[in-house]
Design a protein around this motif. Structure first.
Motif, PDB file in Angstrom:
ATOM      1  N   LEU A 126      11.772  -3.980  -5.265  1.00 56.39           N
ATOM      2  CA  LEU A 126      11.847  -3.193  -3.935  1.00 56.39           C
ATOM      3  C   LEU A 126      10.642  -3.176  -3.382  1.00 56.39           C
ATOM      4  CD1 LEU A 126      13.871  -0.186  -5.526  1.00 56.39           C
ATOM      5  CD2 LEU A 126      14.575  -2.575  -3.906  1.00 56.39           C
ATOM      6  N   GLY A 127       9.697  -3.759  -2.723  1.00 55.80           N
ATOM      7  CA  GLY A 127       8.356  -3.793  -2.592  1.00 55.80           C
ATOM      8  C   GLY A 127       8.359  -3.832  -0.909  1.00 55.80           C
ATOM      9  N   ALA A 128       6.927  -5.046  -0.331  1.00 62.05           N
ATOM     10  CA  ALA A 128       7.283  -4.766   1.155  1.00 62.05           C
ATOM     11  C   ALA A 128       8.337  -5.728   1.563  1.00 62.05           C
ATOM     12  CB  ALA A 128       5.790  -6.039   1.843  1.00 62.05           C
ATOM     13  N   GLY A 129       8.330  -6.344   0.458  1.00 55.22           N
ATOM     14  CA  GLY A 129       9.792  -6.856   0.984  1.00 55.22           C
ATOM     15  C   GLY A 129      10.722  -6.790  -0.424  1.00 55.22           C
ATOM     16  N   ALA A 130      12.374  -6.466   0.612  1.00 57.52           N
ATOM     17  CA  ALA A 130      13.794  -6.012  -0.520  1.00 57.52           C
ATOM     18  C   ALA A 130      14.525  -6.325  -0.879  1.00 57.52           C
ATOM     19  CB  ALA A 130      13.246  -4.398  -0.389  1.00 57.52           C
ATOM     20  N   SER A 131      14.987  -6.705  -2.451  1.00 55.75           N
ATOM     21  CA  SER A 131      16.776  -7.204  -2.107  1.00 55.75           C
ATOM     22  C   SER A 131      16.586  -6.672  -3.614  1.00 55.75           C
ATOM     23  CB  SER A 131      16.722  -8.095  -1.522  1.00 55.75           C
ATOM     24  OG  SER A 131      16.276  -9.189  -3.403  1.00 55.75           O
ATOM     25  N   ILE A 132      18.313  -6.753  -3.538  1.00 52.12           N
ATOM     26  CA  ILE A 132      19.028  -5.862  -4.626  1.00 52.12           C
ATOM     27  C   ILE A 132      20.254  -7.344  -5.225  1.00 52.12           C
ATOM     28  CG2 ILE A 132      20.758  -4.550  -5.707  1.00 52.12           C
ATOM     29  CD1 ILE A 132      19.607  -2.156  -4.144  1.00 52.12           C
ATOM     30  N   CYS A 133      19.963  -7.299  -6.337  1.00 46.22           N
ATOM     31  CA  CYS A 133      20.924  -8.649  -6.801  1.00 46.22           C
ATOM     32  C   CYS A 133      21.593  -8.083  -7.999  1.00 46.22           C
ATOM     33  CB  CYS A 133      20.105  -9.976  -7.554  1.00 46.22           C
ATOM     34  SG  CYS A 133      20.583 -11.039  -8.391  1.00 46.22           S
ATOM     35  N   GLY A 134      23.146  -8.765  -8.001  1.00 41.99           N
ATOM     36  CA  GLY A 134      24.100  -8.044  -9.124  1.00 41.99           C
ATOM     37  C   GLY A 134      24.148  -9.433  -9.920  1.00 41.99           C
ATOM     38  N   ILE A 135      23.854  -9.200 -11.284  1.00 37.44           N
ATOM     39  CA  ILE A 135      23.609 -10.588 -12.171  1.00 37.44           C
ATOM     40  C   ILE A 135      24.123  -9.443 -13.443  1.00 37.44           C
ATOM     41  CG2 ILE A 135      22.417 -11.071 -14.332  1.00 37.44           C
ATOM     42  CD1 ILE A 135      20.028 -10.192 -12.376  1.00 37.44           C
ATOM     43  N   ARG A 136      25.488 -11.104 -14.087  1.00 37.03           N
ATOM     44  CA  ARG A 136      26.544 -10.952 -14.799  1.00 37.03           C
ATOM     45  C   ARG A 136      26.244 -12.089 -15.923  1.00 37.03           C
ATOM     46  NH1 ARG A 136      31.885 -10.462 -12.626  1.00 37.03           N
ATOM     47  NH2 ARG A 136      31.481 -12.976 -12.089  1.00 37.03           N
ATOM     48  N   GLU A 137      26.029 -12.261 -17.354  1.00 34.40           N
ATOM     49  CA  GLU A 137      25.929 -12.526 -18.374  1.00 34.40           C
ATOM     50  C   GLU A 137      24.625 -13.963 -17.951  1.00 34.40           C
ATOM     51  OE1 GLU A 137      29.167 -15.054 -19.059  1.00 34.40           O
ATOM     52  OE2 GLU A 137      30.628 -13.550 -19.341  1.00 34.40           O
ATOM     53  N   GLY A 138      23.878 -12.877 -17.912  1.00 31.56           N
ATOM     54  CA  GLY A 138      22.409 -13.655 -17.148  1.00 31.56           C
ATOM     55  C   GLY A 138      22.209 -14.102 -15.622  1.00 31.56           C
ATOM     56  N   ARG A 139      22.899 -14.562 -15.068  1.00 27.71           N
ATOM     57  CA  ARG A 139      23.157 -15.010 -13.961  1.00 27.71           C
ATOM     58  C   ARG A 139      23.910 -14.422 -12.634  1.00 27.71           C
ATOM     59  NH1 ARG A 139      24.696 -20.831 -15.003  1.00 27.71           N
ATOM     60  NH2 ARG A 139      25.820 -21.199 -12.858  1.00 27.71           N
ATOM     61  N   SER A 140      22.794 -14.504 -11.283  1.00 28.33           N
ATOM     62  CA  SER A 140      22.987 -14.029 -10.177  1.00 28.33           C
ATOM     63  C   SER A 140      24.496 -14.437 -10.018  1.00 28.33           C
ATOM     64  CB  SER A 140      21.995 -14.638  -9.240  1.00 28.33           C
ATOM     65  OG  SER A 140      21.894 -14.136  -8.200  1.00 28.33           O
ATOM     66  N   VAL A 141      25.413 -12.882  -9.621  1.00 22.85           N
ATOM     67  CA  VAL A 141      26.476 -13.229  -8.244  1.00 22.85           C
ATOM     68  C   VAL A 141      25.940 -12.626  -7.331  1.00 22.85           C
ATOM     69  CG1 VAL A 141      28.964 -12.167  -8.677  1.00 22.85           C
ATOM     70  CG2 VAL A 141      27.470 -12.578 -11.300  1.00 22.85           C
ATOM     71  N   CYS A 142      25.438 -12.151  -7.268  1.00 18.44           N
ATOM     72  CA  CYS A 142      25.872 -11.380  -5.704  1.00 18.44           C
ATOM     73  C   CYS A 142      24.290 -11.168  -5.648  1.00 18.44           C
ATOM     74  CB  CYS A 142      26.619 -10.816  -5.238  1.00 18.44           C
ATOM     75  SG  CYS A 142      26.674 -10.169  -3.404  1.00 18.44           S
ATOM     76  N   SER A 143      23.404 -11.230  -4.257  1.00 16.92           N
ATOM     77  CA  SER A 143      22.853 -10.764  -3.341  1.00 16.92           C
ATOM     78  C   SER A 143      22.334 -10.552  -1.782  1.00 16.92           C
ATOM     79  CB  SER A 143      21.026 -12.204  -3.344  1.00 16.92           C
ATOM     80  OG  SER A 143      20.366 -11.167  -3.583  1.00 16.92           O
ATOM     81  N   SER A 144      21.132  -9.123  -2.176  1.00 16.00           N
ATOM     82  CA  SER A 144      21.770  -8.560  -0.797  1.00 16.00           C
ATOM     83  C   SER A 144      21.506  -8.760   0.611  1.00 16.00           C
ATOM     84  CB  SER A 144      20.984  -7.461  -0.774  1.00 16.00           C
ATOM     85  OG  SER A 144      18.982  -7.166  -1.303  1.00 16.00           O
ATOM     86  N   MET A 145      20.286  -9.961   0.016  1.00 16.29           N
ATOM     87  CA  MET A 145      19.899 -11.320   1.172  1.00 16.29           C
ATOM     88  C   MET A 145      20.844 -11.984   1.351  1.00 16.29           C
ATOM     89  SD  MET A 145      15.314 -10.973   0.486  1.00 16.29           S
ATOM     90  CE  MET A 145      14.696  -9.728   1.699  1.00 16.29           C
ATOM     91  N   GLY A 146      20.039 -12.430   2.296  1.00 21.30           N
ATOM     92  CA  GLY A 146      21.341 -13.677   3.420  1.00 21.30           C
ATOM     93  C   GLY A 146      20.606 -15.241   3.813  1.00 21.30           C
ATOM     94  N   PHE A 147      21.285 -15.221   4.467  1.00 23.25           N
ATOM     95  CA  PHE A 147      20.343 -16.657   5.418  1.00 23.25           C
ATOM     96  C   PHE A 147      18.923 -16.353   5.369  1.00 23.25           C
ATOM     97  CE2 PHE A 147      19.899 -18.945   9.189  1.00 23.25           C
ATOM     98  CZ  PHE A 147      19.979 -20.666   8.598  1.00 23.25           C
ATOM     99  N   THR A 148      18.545 -15.576   5.813  1.00 22.27           N
ATOM    100  CA  THR A 148      16.974 -15.654   5.493  1.00 22.27           C
ATOM    101  C   THR A 148      16.761 -14.288   4.814  1.00 22.27           C
ATOM    102  OG1 THR A 148      17.186 -14.231   7.789  1.00 22.27           O
ATOM    103  CG2 THR A 148      17.579 -16.018   8.212  1.00 22.27           C
ATOM    104  N   ALA A 149      15.917 -14.116   4.625  1.00 20.46           N
ATOM    105  CA  ALA A 149      14.660 -12.824   4.476  1.00 20.46           C
ATOM    106  C   ALA A 149      14.562 -11.628   4.817  1.00 20.46           C
ATOM    107  CB  ALA A 149      13.289 -13.173   3.545  1.00 20.46           C
ATOM    108  N   LEU A 150      15.668 -11.245   5.679  1.00 25.15           N
ATOM    109  CA  LEU A 150      15.602 -10.251   6.364  1.00 25.15           C
ATOM    110  C   LEU A 150      17.342  -9.064   6.176  1.00 25.15           C
ATOM    111  CD1 LEU A 150      15.402 -10.852  10.925  1.00 25.15           C
ATOM    112  CD2 LEU A 150      13.949  -9.487   9.019  1.00 25.15           C
ATOM    113  N   ASP A 151      18.189 -10.142   5.411  1.00 29.51           N
ATOM    114  CA  ASP A 151      19.315  -9.042   5.403  1.00 29.51           C
ATOM    115  C   ASP A 151      19.198  -8.089   4.650  1.00 29.51           C
ATOM    116  OD1 ASP A 151      22.168  -8.392   5.865  1.00 29.51           O
ATOM    117  OD2 ASP A 151      22.749  -9.781   5.134  1.00 29.51           O
TER     118      ASP A 151
END
Length: 399
Positions: free
Chosen positions: A211-236
């Motif tokens: 969370l900063g000037a750019g912000a996103s959230i990531c779901g991590i399972r067993e140390g690996r990213s499973v899903c992120s709030s950002m998408g095709f660009t850094a706008l989502d």
């Protein structure tokens, strides 16, 4: 002369840098100093501090002499030569926001793959062109030194297909129209740090909010990213300092069709005039909003917190629950108020903050009865330094 890795993060009007000592026998890179040139082309200034946080330099620069990334880098290199004459730069590592569909490992840059990266500029228009400008300035300054690109998208490249695709005809996915996720260097660092702090939960189900000037959230399972709030660009996803975050695509069609806005005008609106700035009409800076008595400032903060909670709930469903929540990034690490507002409504997931620990910005901020909750300062530069040292032939490894 001692071997060093120089890390560069080139933005639209700035270059951040960090210098790390490395050796063939070391277990990790050691930070010597860090700093930045800001205000390129307008009101430039230089700042630097040592690896232990002691101020080394703070001064304005002549605007007529700092007009591009090459001239800004020259200031940095002059400082490093004067302050640390025994350090020789043997490799340069670069933060590159977007690796496109093909690059998901640190990359030794060549003329051919640089051309590929240039094509990614449209996917990250706020960042990619400036990343490449920084790379070319460093290549001119160090023509015989290996240059390594480290991608913010790389950490997310093992997502399941359902996390990355849009419900468009499949040929678009094959052409690269997909969810990439960003802030991967930060998530990589936090995941590594969590293994040190709380190894019992680090391999479980973890939600991290950068969370900063750019912000996103990531779901991590067993140390690996499973899903992120950002998408095709850094706008989502989340609203950000000046970026809108999630928006109904129909709004864009309305702006283009009914309001007669051009693509350039819509781009400027979404990237530069929205987010916390647009919602509050006051500032994009959370510190300014927290100090303001204007009700619009609190409404912007509340909306930001609302969207964070919404993403946390969604990610908990995707990764099958949550064993730990981590706040990082400039706001996540330093805003007890935001963390408090977010967690007040997350009791159903088992979260409760310890007021004193949260107010003191301690690393672990959960109450004794709560699911684990942390505020971990991120360090993207050390991740880049580690990758760069390895590709350059040194033994530096993650802690």
């Amino acid at each position: 002369m001692r071997s060093s890795v120089l890390v560069l993060n080139a933005g639209s009007s700035s270059i951040k840098f960090a210098l790390y000592a490395v050796a063939h026998v070391t277990i990790d890179a050691v930070e010597i100093c860090r700093g930045k040139v800001t205000g390129i082309g307008t009101t430039p200034a230089f700042d630097a501090e040592s690896g232990d946080g002691q101020g080394l330099s703070h001064r304005p620069l002549d605007p007529s002499g700092i007009s591009d990334h090459a001239s800004a880098l020259a200031v940095i290199l002059d400082f490093l030569h004067e302050a640390f004459p025994d350090q020789k730069v043997d490799a340069v590592g670069h933060r590159v926001v977007h690796g496109g569909p093909h690059h998901f490992q640190p990359l030794l840059l060549t003329e051919a793959n640089e051309a590929e990266l240039d094509l990614c500029a449209a996917l990250a228009p706020l960042h990619a062109p400036h990343n490449m400008a920084g790379i070319r300035a460093a290549q001119a300054a160090f023509p015989a030194v290996p240059q390594i690109a480290c991608f913010d998208t790389a950490f997310h490249r093992h997502h399941p297909w359902v996390s990355d695709t849009f419900a468009l005809p499949r040929n678009y996915f094959d052409e690269g129209v997909r969810r990439y996720g960003f802030h991967g260097l930060s998530y990589e660092y936090v995941s590594q740090k969590l293994r040190e702090i709380a190894p019992d939960v680090a391999q479980g189900r973890v939600i991290v909010g950068h969370l900063g000037a750019g912000a996103s959230i990531c779901g991590i399972r067993e140390g690996r990213s499973v899903c992120s709030s950002m998408g095709f660009t850094a706008l989502d996803g989340l609203p950000m300092g000046t970026r809108c975050g999630q928006i109904d695509p129909g709004v864009l069609l309305y702006l283009l069709g009914e309001k007669g806005m051009s693509v350039e005008e819509v781009t400027d609106l979404l990237y530069n005039k929205s987010g916390l700035l647009g919602l509050s009409g006051i500032s994009s800076d959370m510190r300014t909003l927290e100090k303001s008595d204007d009700p619009r400032a609190r409404e912007a903060i509340d909306y930001f917190a609302h969207r964070i909670r919404r993403e946390i709930g969604a990610l908990a469903a995707v990764i099958g629950g949550v064993d730990a929540l981590v706040f990082t990034g400039g706001i996540g690490e330093n805003s007890p108020l935001l963390r408090e507002i977010v967690c007040q409504e997350l009791g159903w997931l088992g979260f409760a903050l310890d007021e004193e620990k949260n107010a003191a910005n301690e690393i672990e901020i959960a109450a004794p009865s709560s699911v684990r909750c942390f505020a971990i300062p991120t360090n993207e530069e050390i991740v880049i330094a580690r990758h760069t040292a390895r590709l350059a032939g040194y033994a530096s490894s993650a802690a």
